[in-house]
Design a protein around this motif. Structure first.
Motif, PDB file in Angstrom:
ATOM      1  N   LEU A 136       8.180 -13.206  -9.198  1.00  0.00           N
ATOM      2  CA  LEU A 136       8.204 -12.287 -10.332  1.00  0.00           C
ATOM      3  C   LEU A 136       9.413 -12.471 -11.240  1.00  0.00           C
ATOM      4  O   LEU A 136       9.437 -11.957 -12.352  1.00  0.00           O
ATOM      5  N   ALA A 137      10.405 -13.209 -10.773  1.00  0.00           N
ATOM      6  CA  ALA A 137      11.641 -13.368 -11.546  1.00  0.00           C
ATOM      7  C   ALA A 137      11.401 -14.189 -12.813  1.00  0.00           C
ATOM      8  O   ALA A 137      10.508 -15.036 -12.873  1.00  0.00           O
ATOM      9  N   VAL A 138      12.225 -13.925 -13.821  1.00  0.00           N
ATOM     10  CA  VAL A 138      12.132 -14.640 -15.090  1.00  0.00           C
ATOM     11  C   VAL A 138      13.513 -15.154 -15.482  1.00  0.00           C
ATOM     12  O   VAL A 138      14.488 -14.407 -15.456  1.00  0.00           O
ATOM     13  N   ASP A 139      13.583 -16.422 -15.842  1.00  0.00           N
ATOM     14  CA  ASP A 139      14.811 -17.013 -16.372  1.00  0.00           C
ATOM     15  C   ASP A 139      14.774 -16.855 -17.891  1.00  0.00           C
ATOM     16  O   ASP A 139      13.906 -17.425 -18.556  1.00  0.00           O
ATOM     17  N   PRO A 140      15.691 -16.071 -18.470  1.00  0.00           N
ATOM     18  CA  PRO A 140      15.649 -15.825 -19.919  1.00  0.00           C
ATOM     19  C   PRO A 140      15.800 -17.086 -20.755  1.00  0.00           C
ATOM     20  O   PRO A 140      15.449 -17.084 -21.942  1.00  0.00           O
ATOM     21  N   ALA A 153      14.046  -7.705 -25.315  1.00  0.00           N
ATOM     22  CA  ALA A 153      13.296  -8.768 -24.643  1.00  0.00           C
ATOM     23  C   ALA A 153      12.669  -8.233 -23.359  1.00  0.00           C
ATOM     24  O   ALA A 153      13.166  -7.290 -22.742  1.00  0.00           O
ATOM     25  N   ASP A 154      11.558  -8.848 -22.966  1.00  0.00           N
ATOM     26  CA  ASP A 154      10.838  -8.413 -21.769  1.00  0.00           C
ATOM     27  C   ASP A 154      11.709  -8.451 -20.525  1.00  0.00           C
ATOM     28  O   ASP A 154      11.537  -7.651 -19.602  1.00  0.00           O
ATOM     29  N   ASP A 155      12.651  -9.399 -20.477  1.00  0.00           N
ATOM     30  CA  ASP A 155      13.475  -9.566 -19.288  1.00  0.00           C
ATOM     31  C   ASP A 155      14.824  -8.859 -19.398  1.00  0.00           C
ATOM     32  O   ASP A 155      15.661  -8.977 -18.502  1.00  0.00           O
ATOM     33  N   ASP A 212      14.321 -19.996 -19.997  1.00  0.00           N
ATOM     34  CA  ASP A 212      13.205 -20.899 -19.718  1.00  0.00           C
ATOM     35  C   ASP A 212      11.903 -20.238 -20.174  1.00  0.00           C
ATOM     36  O   ASP A 212      11.359 -19.373 -19.482  1.00  0.00           O
ATOM     37  N   THR A 213      11.405 -20.643 -21.328  1.00  0.00           N
ATOM     38  CA  THR A 213      10.189 -20.044 -21.883  1.00  0.00           C
ATOM     39  C   THR A 213       8.992 -20.291 -20.991  1.00  0.00           C
ATOM     40  O   THR A 213       8.114 -19.426 -20.848  1.00  0.00           O
ATOM     41  N   ASP A 214       8.932 -21.454 -20.349  1.00  0.00           N
ATOM     42  CA  ASP A 214       7.792 -21.766 -19.483  1.00  0.00           C
ATOM     43  C   ASP A 214       7.693 -20.787 -18.320  1.00  0.00           C
ATOM     44  O   ASP A 214       6.592 -20.416 -17.901  1.00  0.00           O
ATOM     45  N   VAL A 215       8.836 -20.379 -17.794  1.00  0.00           N
ATOM     46  CA  VAL A 215       8.843 -19.412 -16.694  1.00  0.00           C
ATOM     47  C   VAL A 215       8.290 -18.080 -17.164  1.00  0.00           C
ATOM     48  O   VAL A 215       7.530 -17.412 -16.459  1.00  0.00           O
ATOM     49  N   TRP A 216       8.660 -17.671 -18.373  1.00  0.00           N
ATOM     50  CA  TRP A 216       8.138 -16.424 -18.942  1.00  0.00           C
ATOM     51  C   TRP A 216       6.618 -16.509 -19.092  1.00  0.00           C
ATOM     52  O   TRP A 216       5.901 -15.564 -18.760  1.00  0.00           O
ATOM     53  N   VAL A 217       6.117 -17.636 -19.593  1.00  0.00           N
ATOM     54  CA  VAL A 217       4.666 -17.804 -19.768  1.00  0.00           C
ATOM     55  C   VAL A 217       3.959 -17.722 -18.422  1.00  0.00           C
ATOM     56  O   VAL A 217       2.913 -17.069 -18.293  1.00  0.00           O
ATOM     57  N   ASP A 218       4.512 -18.356 -17.391  1.00  0.00           N
ATOM     58  CA  ASP A 218       3.911 -18.295 -16.062  1.00  0.00           C
ATOM     59  C   ASP A 218       3.900 -16.859 -15.539  1.00  0.00           C
ATOM     60  O   ASP A 218       2.900 -16.405 -14.968  1.00  0.00           O
ATOM     61  N   ARG A 219       5.001 -16.137 -15.724  1.00  0.00           N
ATOM     62  CA  ARG A 219       5.098 -14.758 -15.220  1.00  0.00           C
ATOM     63  C   ARG A 219       4.096 -13.833 -15.909  1.00  0.00           C
ATOM     64  O   ARG A 219       3.520 -12.934 -15.288  1.00  0.00           O
ATOM     65  N   VAL A 220       3.882 -14.045 -17.205  1.00  0.00           N
ATOM     66  CA  VAL A 220       3.035 -13.139 -17.977  1.00  0.00           C
ATOM     67  C   VAL A 220       1.566 -13.550 -17.946  1.00  0.00           C
ATOM     68  O   VAL A 220       0.679 -12.692 -17.903  1.00  0.00           O
ATOM     69  N   PHE A 221       1.286 -14.848 -17.942  1.00  0.00           N
ATOM     70  CA  PHE A 221      -0.091 -15.297 -18.081  1.00  0.00           C
ATOM     71  C   PHE A 221      -0.627 -16.042 -16.844  1.00  0.00           C
ATOM     72  O   PHE A 221      -1.776 -15.839 -16.456  1.00  0.00           O
ATOM     73  N   SER A 222       0.174 -16.913 -16.244  1.00  0.00           N
ATOM     74  CA  SER A 222      -0.320 -17.679 -15.087  1.00  0.00           C
ATOM     75  C   SER A 222      -0.426 -16.816 -13.837  1.00  0.00           C
ATOM     76  O   SER A 222      -1.241 -17.088 -12.955  1.00  0.00           O
ATOM     77  N   LEU A 223       0.406 -15.795 -13.736  1.00  0.00           N
ATOM     78  CA  LEU A 223       0.230 -14.760 -12.717  1.00  0.00           C
ATOM     79  C   LEU A 223      -0.768 -13.764 -13.294  1.00  0.00           C
ATOM     80  O   LEU A 223      -0.419 -12.887 -14.068  1.00  0.00           O
ATOM     81  N   GLU A 224      -2.023 -13.934 -12.940  1.00  0.00           N
ATOM     82  CA  GLU A 224      -3.091 -13.202 -13.627  1.00  0.00           C
ATOM     83  C   GLU A 224      -3.190 -11.749 -13.193  1.00  0.00           C
ATOM     84  O   GLU A 224      -3.520 -10.883 -14.007  1.00  0.00           O
ATOM     85  N   TRP A 260       9.993  -4.617 -20.104  1.00  0.00           N
ATOM     86  CA  TRP A 260       8.916  -4.244 -19.188  1.00  0.00           C
ATOM     87  C   TRP A 260       8.850  -5.119 -17.930  1.00  0.00           C
ATOM     88  O   TRP A 260       8.470  -4.653 -16.867  1.00  0.00           O
ATOM     89  N   ILE A 261       9.254  -6.391 -18.036  1.00  0.00           N
ATOM     90  CA  ILE A 261       9.225  -7.241 -16.837  1.00  0.00           C
ATOM     91  C   ILE A 261      10.279  -6.787 -15.828  1.00  0.00           C
ATOM     92  O   ILE A 261      10.003  -6.652 -14.636  1.00  0.00           O
TER      93      ILE A 261
END
Length: 289
Positions: free
Chosen positions: A100-104, A25-27, A106-118, A32-33
């Protein structure tokens, strides 16, 4: 991704690579995260600010306490059209870690980290040190020209992480052989064939490389490759009929001198060690033929 003046005058010198295997997993610790966040921690200790371009409306989710500073006009560093924010270092380092942190779980947090943080960049007053486009994991670049401490800090941060390393943007080794140009990158061996009738590049993935045997007295490497997974027999026959020389990667590569051959061999050893490629490098002293 692009930077505004004067930061756009400084090209990337190195790239952070994570060769993430399937199932990780990315986290995860080697995902990679997590790897990128460790790199940012290392780089932030040398920078003066982090600039982040966020998707419209994402600031309330990524920074719910409103600790990031909105920047406009000449204070912007990134060229994109979305809202840009700044965290001052070292005081706001904790804010950057939170964004930059990701909660494994919480999928929404992952989406924000990867896509909403452009995109984001770590900078000083005069230059930039690290820039990233999170949804393009291959854009994790360093500008380490004139700053050995930066390169050392990132190298140290990655030392204990399998399958991650930092490599030069321009490749590890380049040389010419029999009129062709070769470039060894972190994931491929490229060959540029050039004569009166053609000028083309071919790329051979290091994942397919099985064995490397240095032959110092001939100043060459003998290579063995596995067939490509997509290289079915009908395709191989068709390619042989249309372009016989494109069927297989090179099995013998000559070098202009022994030092260049050693540099290529050492680079392959480093990649095997740091990125866990499966190819074997034979002992050149015991195998000369």
């Amino acid at each position: 991704m692009a930077l505004r003046k004067p930061f756009d005058e400084r090209a990337a010198t190195h790239r952070v690579i994570t060769r993430q295997p399937s199932g990780v997993a990315d986290d995860d610790e080697t995902g990679w995260i997590t790897v990128e966040n460790r790199v940012v921690d290392a780089v932030a200790s040398l920078g003066t600010a982090v600039h982040l371009r966020l998707e419209d409306g994402a600031a309330s989710r990524l920074d719910p306490d409103g600790r990031l500073e909105r920047v406009r006009g000449p204070d912007r560093v990134l060229t994109g059209s979305g809202p840009e924010y700044r965290a001052t270092l070292p005081g706001d380092a904790g804010v950057v870690r939170s964004v930059l942190a990701v909660d494994p779980d919480d999928t929404d947090v992952w989406v924000d980290r990867v896509f909403s943080l452009e995109e984001f960049v770590v900078r000083t007053d005069a230059t930039w040190y690290y820039r990233s486009v999170p949804h393009h994991a291959h854009i994790r670049e360093l500008h380490a020209d004139g700053c050995d401490a930066l390169l050392q800090a990132v190298t140290d941060a990655l030392e204990s992480i399998p399958r991650s390393t930092v490599v030069p943007v321009d490749g590890l080794v380049t040389w010419r052989s029999n009129g062709d140009r070769y470039e060894l990158s972190w994931d491929v061996l490229r060959r540029r064939e050039r004569d009166a009738d053609r000028d083309r590049w071919s790329a051979f993935e290091l994942d397919r490389l099985q064995r490397v045997r240095p032959v110092p007295n001939r100043e060459e490497l003998v290579l063995r490759w596995a067939p490509s997974a997509a290289d079915t027999w009908p395709r191989r026959i068709l390619r042989y009929l249309l372009d016989p020389e494109s069927v297989a990667p090179p099995t013998r590569i000559a070098f202009p001198d022994r030092d260049t051959m050693r540099a290529a061999t050492d680079a392959l050893r480093k990649l095997r060690e740091r990125l866990e490629y499966s190819y074997v490098i034979a002992d050149s002293e015991s195998e000369q033929g």
